[in-house]
Design an enzyme around this catalytic site. Structure first.
Site, PDB file in Angstrom:
ATOM      1  N   GLU A 162     -21.574  -0.094  -8.546  1.00 54.27           N
ATOM      2  CA  GLU A 162     -20.248   0.093  -9.147  1.00 54.27           C
ATOM      3  C   GLU A 162     -20.411   0.909 -10.424  1.00 54.27           C
ATOM      4  OE1 GLU A 162     -16.868  -0.458  -8.425  1.00 54.27           O
ATOM      5  OE2 GLU A 162     -16.818   0.732 -10.263  1.00 54.27           O
ATOM      6  N   HIS A 180      17.294 -22.836   6.321  1.00 49.11           N
ATOM      7  CA  HIS A 180      18.459 -22.541   5.481  1.00 49.11           C
ATOM      8  C   HIS A 180      18.267 -23.165   4.101  1.00 49.11           C
ATOM      9  CE1 HIS A 180      22.581 -22.008   4.185  1.00 49.11           C
ATOM     10  NE2 HIS A 180      22.564 -23.275   3.787  1.00 49.11           N
ATOM     11  N   GLY A 236     -14.014  -4.596  -9.060  1.00 53.77           N
ATOM     12  CA  GLY A 236     -12.694  -4.881  -8.491  1.00 53.77           C
ATOM     13  C   GLY A 236     -11.892  -3.623  -8.232  1.00 53.77           C
ATOM     14  N   GLY A 237     -12.308  -2.498  -8.841  1.00 51.13           N
ATOM     15  CA  GLY A 237     -11.669  -1.210  -8.548  1.00 51.13           C
ATOM     16  C   GLY A 237     -10.226  -1.104  -9.002  1.00 51.13           C
ATOM     17  N   THR A 238      -9.488  -0.240  -8.317  1.00 52.98           N
ATOM     18  CA  THR A 238      -8.125   0.113  -8.726  1.00 52.98           C
ATOM     19  C   THR A 238      -7.192  -1.090  -8.708  1.00 52.98           C
ATOM     20  OG1 THR A 238      -8.488   2.266  -7.686  1.00 52.98           O
ATOM     21  CG2 THR A 238      -6.210   1.702  -8.232  1.00 52.98           C
ATOM     22  N   CYS A 239      -7.161  -1.818  -7.607  1.00 50.46           N
ATOM     23  CA  CYS A 239      -6.183  -2.894  -7.435  1.00 50.46           C
ATOM     24  C   CYS A 239      -6.265  -3.892  -8.588  1.00 50.46           C
ATOM     25  CB  CYS A 239      -6.414  -3.597  -6.096  1.00 50.46           C
ATOM     26  SG  CYS A 239      -5.275  -4.940  -5.794  1.00 50.46           S
TER      27      CYS A 239
HETATM   28  C1  LIG Z   1      -0.314   1.751 -10.016  1.00 48.47           C
HETATM   29  C2  LIG Z   1      -0.774   1.296  -8.661  1.00 48.47           C
HETATM   30  C3  LIG Z   1      -0.201   0.195  -8.087  1.00 48.47           C
HETATM   31  C4  LIG Z   1      -0.621  -0.242  -6.823  1.00 48.47           C
HETATM   32  N1  LIG Z   1      -0.012  -1.314  -6.272  1.00 48.47           N
HETATM   33  C5  LIG Z   1      -0.393  -1.723  -5.036  1.00 48.47           C
HETATM   34  C6  LIG Z   1       0.208  -2.850  -4.434  1.00 48.47           C
HETATM   35  O1  LIG Z   1       1.085  -3.483  -5.013  1.00 48.47           O
HETATM   36  N2  LIG Z   1      -0.208  -3.235  -3.205  1.00 48.47           N
HETATM   37  C7  LIG Z   1      -1.194  -2.553  -2.544  1.00 48.47           C
HETATM   38  O2  LIG Z   1      -1.534  -2.929  -1.432  1.00 48.47           O
HETATM   39  N3  LIG Z   1      -1.790  -1.485  -3.084  1.00 48.47           N
HETATM   40  C8  LIG Z   1      -1.411  -1.052  -4.321  1.00 48.47           C
HETATM   41  N4  LIG Z   1      -2.026   0.019  -4.880  1.00 48.47           N
HETATM   42  C9  LIG Z   1      -3.098   0.701  -4.130  1.00 48.47           C
HETATM   43  C10 LIG Z   1      -4.417  -0.081  -4.226  1.00 48.47           C
HETATM   44  O3  LIG Z   1      -4.755  -0.307  -5.569  1.00 48.47           O
HETATM   45  C11 LIG Z   1      -5.518   0.697  -3.538  1.00 48.47           C
HETATM   46  O4  LIG Z   1      -5.085   1.053  -2.250  1.00 48.47           O
HETATM   47  C12 LIG Z   1      -6.781  -0.137  -3.404  1.00 48.47           C
HETATM   48  O5  LIG Z   1      -7.268  -0.521  -4.660  1.00 48.47           O
HETATM   49  C13 LIG Z   1      -7.838   0.680  -2.673  1.00 48.47           C
HETATM   50  O6  LIG Z   1      -9.011  -0.028  -2.652  1.00 48.47           O
HETATM   51  P1  LIG Z   1     -10.368   0.679  -2.321  1.00 48.47           P
HETATM   52  O7  LIG Z   1     -11.273  -0.423  -1.952  1.00 48.47           O
HETATM   53  O8  LIG Z   1     -10.208   1.776  -1.365  1.00 48.47           O
HETATM   54  O9  LIG Z   1     -10.851   1.398  -3.681  1.00 48.47           O
HETATM   55  P2  LIG Z   1     -10.717   1.091  -5.213  1.00 48.47           P
HETATM   56  O10 LIG Z   1     -10.008  -0.179  -5.469  1.00 48.47           O
HETATM   57  O11 LIG Z   1     -10.176   2.314  -5.840  1.00 48.47           O
HETATM   58  O12 LIG Z   1     -12.224   0.861  -5.673  1.00 48.47           O
HETATM   59  C14 LIG Z   1     -13.185   1.872  -5.607  1.00 48.47           C
HETATM   60  C15 LIG Z   1     -14.332   1.515  -6.531  1.00 48.47           C
HETATM   61  O13 LIG Z   1     -15.393   2.445  -6.326  1.00 48.47           O
HETATM   62  C16 LIG Z   1     -15.965   2.785  -7.566  1.00 48.47           C
HETATM   63  N5  LIG Z   1     -16.617   4.097  -7.404  1.00 48.47           N
HETATM   64  C17 LIG Z   1     -16.035   5.280  -7.120  1.00 48.47           C
HETATM   65  N6  LIG Z   1     -16.945   6.255  -7.001  1.00 48.47           N
HETATM   66  C18 LIG Z   1     -18.137   5.678  -7.226  1.00 48.47           C
HETATM   67  C19 LIG Z   1     -19.473   6.172  -7.241  1.00 48.47           C
HETATM   68  N7  LIG Z   1     -19.754   7.436  -6.961  1.00 48.47           N
HETATM   69  N8  LIG Z   1     -20.471   5.307  -7.545  1.00 48.47           N
HETATM   70  C20 LIG Z   1     -20.212   3.999  -7.795  1.00 48.47           C
HETATM   71  N9  LIG Z   1     -18.967   3.480  -7.780  1.00 48.47           N
HETATM   72  C21 LIG Z   1     -17.949   4.310  -7.490  1.00 48.47           C
HETATM   73  C22 LIG Z   1     -14.783   2.811  -8.508  1.00 48.47           C
HETATM   74  O14 LIG Z   1     -15.196   2.653  -9.846  1.00 48.47           O
HETATM   75  C23 LIG Z   1     -13.973   1.623  -8.008  1.00 48.47           C
HETATM   76  O15 LIG Z   1     -14.328   0.442  -8.668  1.00 48.47           O
HETATM   77  C24 LIG Z   1      -1.649   0.465  -6.143  1.00 48.47           C
HETATM   78  C25 LIG Z   1      -2.251   1.572  -6.737  1.00 48.47           C
HETATM   79  C26 LIG Z   1      -1.825   1.989  -7.975  1.00 48.47           C
HETATM   80  C27 LIG Z   1      -2.486   3.192  -8.587  1.00 48.47           C
END
Ligand SMILES: Cc1cc2nc3c(=O)[nH]c(=O)nc-3n(C[C@H](O)[C@H](O)[C@H](O)COP(=O)(O)OP(=O)(O)OC[C@H]3O[C@@H](n4cnc5c(N)ncnc54)[C@H](O)[C@@H]3O)c2cc1C
Length: 467
Positions: free
Chosen positions: A33, A440, A38-41
């Site tokens: 990582e 209901h 935990g990434g984006t979510c």
């Molecule tokens: C504002 C916003 C609101 C959202 N709301 C919702 C919602 O309500 N419901 C929903 O279902 N979805 C929602 N989403 C979308 C959701 O967040 C994403 O679809 C989801 O997080 C995707 O998960 P993922 O596992 O593909 O990647 P991510 O969660 O993006 O995780 C990828 C991880 O990989 C790491 N990484 C990247 N490149 C490298 C590398 N080269 N080396 C090491 N680590 C790396 C990153 O740091 C990150 O931690 C929302 C998105 C945004 C932007």
């Protein structure tokens, strides 16, 4: 060189659960990582935005208290620092939970750094080279920043930097009238900012039906959000009071001036700095990793899960990718993304829950279809709660009675939609729903009634805006 059975790049919504599964299967694995566990979510997406939306809902409800016979002594004041602190605490707990989970897994080594391929079976992270026969890419995506003229000269926010904001923007200008932009728009309006949404398309949330987009627009405009559609030739510039955005719209002044600018114009995959060329992994013209229905890339032993494969843009699609990969690897269960039913929500208030096809998509098939539509004003539960915006729309195949799709814009829409979704997975006809006894008073109790109100869909025109 460190040798593993498997390497996972990224700890988003697929990687951590897959890591646990691989370890359970007795594998020695590495998880890499580069930023926040935990990434984006967890950090800049679902969790923090839904937490902020909850604060915004309370602010709005407090202002409406008198409608419910509740009098407040003084006005409701939003404390942005406290709002952010609540968001940080909830998001932070999730992040720490993922980090501790990964670091606590037996036979899992966690690397914190940026991963890149050196060859199909080799990854470099920092000064270390790791090898494995199986590599799972779960790198997600980030906000797109299109080259609007002048953008480089102004300060702008994205969904990530919005997470650091602990003040109330006087006037938030949002470029992008889709899912991310609209959630921030309503939330900040409720916190007390003036908000303008600038959208290039002729309607908000362009992929939704016109009636849904129009109803969403009405909800937002009633709260005082200014919406500028058909914005062409967007440029940004500094202004005495913040930023100005030039927009050529069919209606309204050609310039929008605000204190803060948020870009919400889509996402791009984090695949440009991954060394995919060294591994020979194919990407499409937008940078998404090409995968088959079991999430395998063109290179044997390399899978791509989550947003980076372009097959979904949601937490649930990323998690479903994990389930499919695990089922195929360990359970002799040939699960496939081809079996997936489209499902997602837009978390404005009231939310929009979506399943299957839109009315527009159904029309394109030119097959006999039945439709039922009911305004939330005719849903008792919504009336009782004083939240009657929106409508329910359900589309059914006229031949075999299968449910084709639904939009539930209204109170509880994000939950109610699952009645439809599960029936779609079951492949059951609408009569199953029609005969079900629902509780209901709920919004869902009207779904069986609506199945008795199905009418042929006239294929020539879209159903009218609004219910
Ligand atoms: C504002 C916003 C609101 C959202 N709301 C919702 C919602 O309500 N419901 C929903 O279902 N979805 C929602 N989403 C979308 C959701 O967040 C994403 O679809 C989801 O997080 C995707 O998960 P993922 O596992 O593909 O990647 P991510 O969660 O993006 O995780 C990828 C991880 O990989 C790491 N990484 C990247 N490149 C490298 C590398 N080269 N080396 C090491 N680590 C790396 C990153 O740091 C990150 O931690 C929302 C998105 C945004 C932007």
């Amino acid at each position: 060189m460190d040798k593993f059975d498997a390497i996972i790049i990224g700890t988003g919504q697929a990687g951590p659960s897959l890591a646990a599964r691989l370890v359970d299967a007795g594998m020695k694995i590495a998880v890499i990582e580069r930023k926040l566990f935990g990434g984006t979510c967890v950090n800049t997406g679902c969790v923090p935005t839904k937490t902020l939306i909850a604060s915004a809902y309370v602010a709005k409800t407090a202002r409406r208290a008198a409608d419910f016979g509740v009098r407040l002594q003084g006005e409701a004041i939003v404390d942005m620092k406290a709002v952010k602190a609540r968001k940080d605490a909830i998001s932070g707990r999730s992040r720490t939970g993922v980090e501790q989970w990964m670091k606590g897994l037996k036979s899992c080594t966690v690397y914190q750094g940026h991963a890149q391929f050196l060859s199909p079976g080799e990854i470099v992270v920092g000064n270390e080279v790791l090898t494995a026969e199986k590599i799972f890419i779960n790198v997600g995506g980030r906000a797109s920043v299109p080259p609007f003229p002048g953008l480089a000269e102004v300060e702008y926010l994205t969904n990530s930097s919005m997470m650091d904001v602990d003040l109330l923007p006087e006037h938030l200008v949002i470029i992008g009238g889709s899912y991310v932009g609209l959630e921030f728009a309503q939330m900040y309006r409720r916190f007390g900012s003036a908000v303008t949404v600038v959208e290039m398309q002729p309607q908000l949330i362009a992929r939704e039906d016109e009636d849904v987009a129009a109803a969403v627009g009405k909800i937002l405009e009633q709260e005082g959000i200014d919406i500028r559609l058909n914005a062409k030739c967007i440029t940004a510039a500094r202004h005495d009071t913040g930023i100005s955005v030039t927009v050529e719209c069919a209606e309204g002044p050609p310039q929008v001036t605000g204190s803060h600018l948020l870009l919400a114009v889509g996402r791009r995959p984090n695949t440009d700095d991954l060394g995919l060329d060294k591994a020979g992994v194919r990407i499409d013209e937008r940078g998404y990793i090409e995968v088959d229905d079991q999430l395998r890339t063109n290179v044997p032993g390399i899978w791509a899960l989550g947003d980076c494969n372009g097959k979904g843009a949601f937490t649930h699609t990323a998690y479903n990718d994990f389930e499919i990969v695990a089922a195929n690897l360990f359970d002799n269960d040939r699960r496939s993304i081809a079996d997936r039913v489209t499902a997602y929500a837009l978390y404005i208030d009231p939310p929009l829950g979506r399943a299957g096809m839109t009315e527009r998509q159904v029309r394109e098939r030119k097959e006999p279809t039945l439709i039922a539509k009911r305004p939330m004003t005719k849903v008792g539960r919504a009336v009782e709660k004083g939240e009657t915006e929106g409508f329910i729309k359900i589309l059914v195949h006229a031949g075999d009675g299968r449910l084709l799709g639904a939009s539930v814009l209204g109170i509880g829409g994000d939950e109610v939609i699952h009645c439809i979704l599960d029936l779609m997975y079951a492949g059951a006809p609408y009569t199953v729903l029609q005969r079900a006894m629902h509780i209901h008073p709920t919004v869902s109790e009207l779904l069986p009634t609506m199945m008795g109100e199905l009418k042929p869909l006239a294929l020539t025109e879209m159903s009218a805006a609004g219910p």
